[in-house]
Write an enzyme that holds these catalytic residues in place. Structure first.
Site, PDB file in Angstrom:
ATOM      1  N   GLY A 188       0.836  -1.204   0.000  1.00 29.93           N
ATOM      2  CA  GLY A 188       0.000   0.000   0.000  1.00 29.93           C
ATOM      3  C   GLY A 188       0.868   1.250   0.000  1.00 29.93           C
ATOM      4  O   GLY A 188       0.469   2.295   0.517  1.00 29.93           O
ATOM      5  N   GLY A 240      -1.775   7.420   0.524  1.00 29.49           N
ATOM      6  CA  GLY A 240      -2.013   7.554   1.955  1.00 29.49           C
ATOM      7  C   GLY A 240      -0.763   7.471   2.806  1.00 29.49           C
ATOM      8  O   GLY A 240       0.303   7.967   2.446  1.00 29.49           O
ATOM      9  N   GLY A 261       1.043   4.844   3.476  1.00 33.27           N
ATOM     10  CA  GLY A 261       2.077   4.030   2.849  1.00 33.27           C
ATOM     11  C   GLY A 261       2.977   4.845   1.947  1.00 33.27           C
ATOM     12  O   GLY A 261       4.196   4.641   1.915  1.00 33.27           O
ATOM     13  N   SER A 286      -4.879  -0.889  14.306  1.00 35.27           N
ATOM     14  CA  SER A 286      -5.787   0.250  14.443  1.00 35.27           C
ATOM     15  C   SER A 286      -6.352   0.283  15.853  1.00 35.27           C
ATOM     16  O   SER A 286      -6.438  -0.755  16.526  1.00 35.27           O
ATOM     17  CB  SER A 286      -6.928   0.139  13.430  1.00 35.27           C
ATOM     18  OG  SER A 286      -7.976   1.049  13.724  1.00 35.27           O
ATOM     19  N   TYR A 342     -13.743  -5.106  10.278  1.00 37.28           N
ATOM     20  CA  TYR A 342     -12.473  -4.371  10.170  1.00 37.28           C
ATOM     21  C   TYR A 342     -11.692  -4.495  11.481  1.00 37.28           C
ATOM     22  O   TYR A 342     -10.482  -4.767  11.474  1.00 37.28           O
ATOM     23  CB  TYR A 342     -12.765  -2.903   9.855  1.00 37.28           C
ATOM     24  CG  TYR A 342     -11.534  -2.031   9.764  1.00 37.28           C
ATOM     25  CD1 TYR A 342     -10.812  -1.954   8.570  1.00 37.28           C
ATOM     26  CD2 TYR A 342     -11.095  -1.282  10.851  1.00 37.28           C
ATOM     27  CE1 TYR A 342      -9.686  -1.150   8.473  1.00 37.28           C
ATOM     28  CE2 TYR A 342      -9.973  -0.474  10.767  1.00 37.28           C
ATOM     29  CZ  TYR A 342      -9.273  -0.413   9.573  1.00 37.28           C
ATOM     30  OH  TYR A 342      -8.154   0.382   9.487  1.00 37.28           O
TER      31      TYR A 342
END
Length: 330
Positions: A44, A48, A50, A177, A202
């Protein structure tokens, strides 16, 4: 009408206070470490957080491999990193974490063509997108956010082990997260469609990443490889676009203003990958560039072991292949 105006005013004031507090407490990685001669992979790494991580590594002189499943985004991200850093040693490679075939192809390519791998940033992930079962029989969100990362990391272990040393271990960083706190592990329904609220699903995937880091740490004992997790905080990234183009853009803007921009959100992962003290620990959970505390069940050794065994089955790693991941000398 007046009451509504007062309520809106209170909301705006509270939001400004929260934003001011957040912006003044966000910690920036202060490491001046160079990465000349080192190689890093950032999944990624073309948008963003990454992208900011990859850009930071490239600016420090590393050979950076950015991986994503989109050709146009990958090419654009690679060009941007080269233009901003002047480092031509930035390579884009296709990687679709929702496909075991793609993961195996990517890993084989890396093991065949790269001489070393010093840093693996498992940053790629999806938000609350529509669910479906992939060709590998896994829930799409779970496969991209957890199972794909699990398989990729194990397949790349031989090169990580070869590259790490006592004084400078190779580092694996998983992006978890704060929502791992609402996560749970239920092996009977972890891949079932329409069973979980999407935000719960998630959270489940992010909890699994923490448990994975804990179990992997035990199995890497005696090697020069460490694995830690990071909580980047509330970050305004394109992950919110899954909620709709305009709503997602609004939430992204709001989070960037009140909480963290992608660059600010990238700092803890950069810290875990570079800081000297962070390289001395493994299986830990970092938040705001310091050691934090994950939810209690993330430290359940029996749960971590059971998740490991279930994950090995679901990604179809046979015993001989798994043993080769840990014992193979390149």
């Amino acid at each position: 009408m007046l009451a509504i105006l007062y309520l809106l005013l209170v909301i705006v004031v509270v939001a400004m206070v929260v934003g001011l507090y957040q912006k003044n407490t966000n910690i920036i990685c202060k490491s001046k470490k160079r990465l000349d001669g080192k190689t890093a992979i950032v999944t990624g790494g073309t948008s963003g957080m990454g992208l900011r991580i990859a850009m930071d590594f490239a600016d420090r002189g590393a050979r950076v491999i950015v991986a994503c499943p989109f050709v146009d985004e990958g090419a654009t991200g690679r060009k941007l990193i080269v233009r901003k850093t002047g480092n031509e040693e930035v390579i884009f490679k296709l990687l679709d974490l929702s496909s075991n075939t793609s993961i195996r192809k990517f890993a084989n390519d890396i093991l065949t063509t790269e001489k070393r791998l010093d840093i693996l940033i498992n940053n790629a992930g999806v938000g609350t997108v529509d669910e479906f079962i992939t060709k590998d029989g896994l829930n799409f969100i779970m496969q991209v956010n957890y199972f794909g990362t699990f398989l990729l990391t194990l397949l790349l272990l031989p090169l990580l082990k070869k590259s790490g040393s006592i004084t400078e271990p190779a580092r694996i960083v998983n992006t978890s997260s704060v929502l791992h706190n609402i996560g749970t592990v239920n092996f009977k329904v972890m891949n079932r469609l329409n069973h979980w609220y999407l935000i719960q699903l998630y959270g489940n995937s992010k909890l699994c990443l923490v448990l994975f880091a804990r179990e992997l740490t035990k199995r890497l004992k005696g090697t020069n490889v460490v694995c830690n997790c990071v909580d980047p905080g509330a970050v305004g990234t394109t992950i919110f676009n899954c909620s709709g183009k305009y709503y997602g853009a609004f939430v992204q803007f709001l989070f960037s203003v009140l909480f963290k921009t992608p660059w600010e959100g990238a700092q803890t992962a950069i810290y875990a990958a570079l800081d000297k003290k962070a390289g001395l620990v493994s299986g830990e959970y970092f938040k705001n560039c310091r050691t934090g505390q994950a939810k209690q069940c993330a430290y359940d050794d029996n749960l971590a072991k059971e998740l490991w065994e279930e994950s090995v089955k679901l990604v179809k790693l046979c015993d001989d292949e798994l043993e080769e991941c840990f014992n193979k000398n390149l």
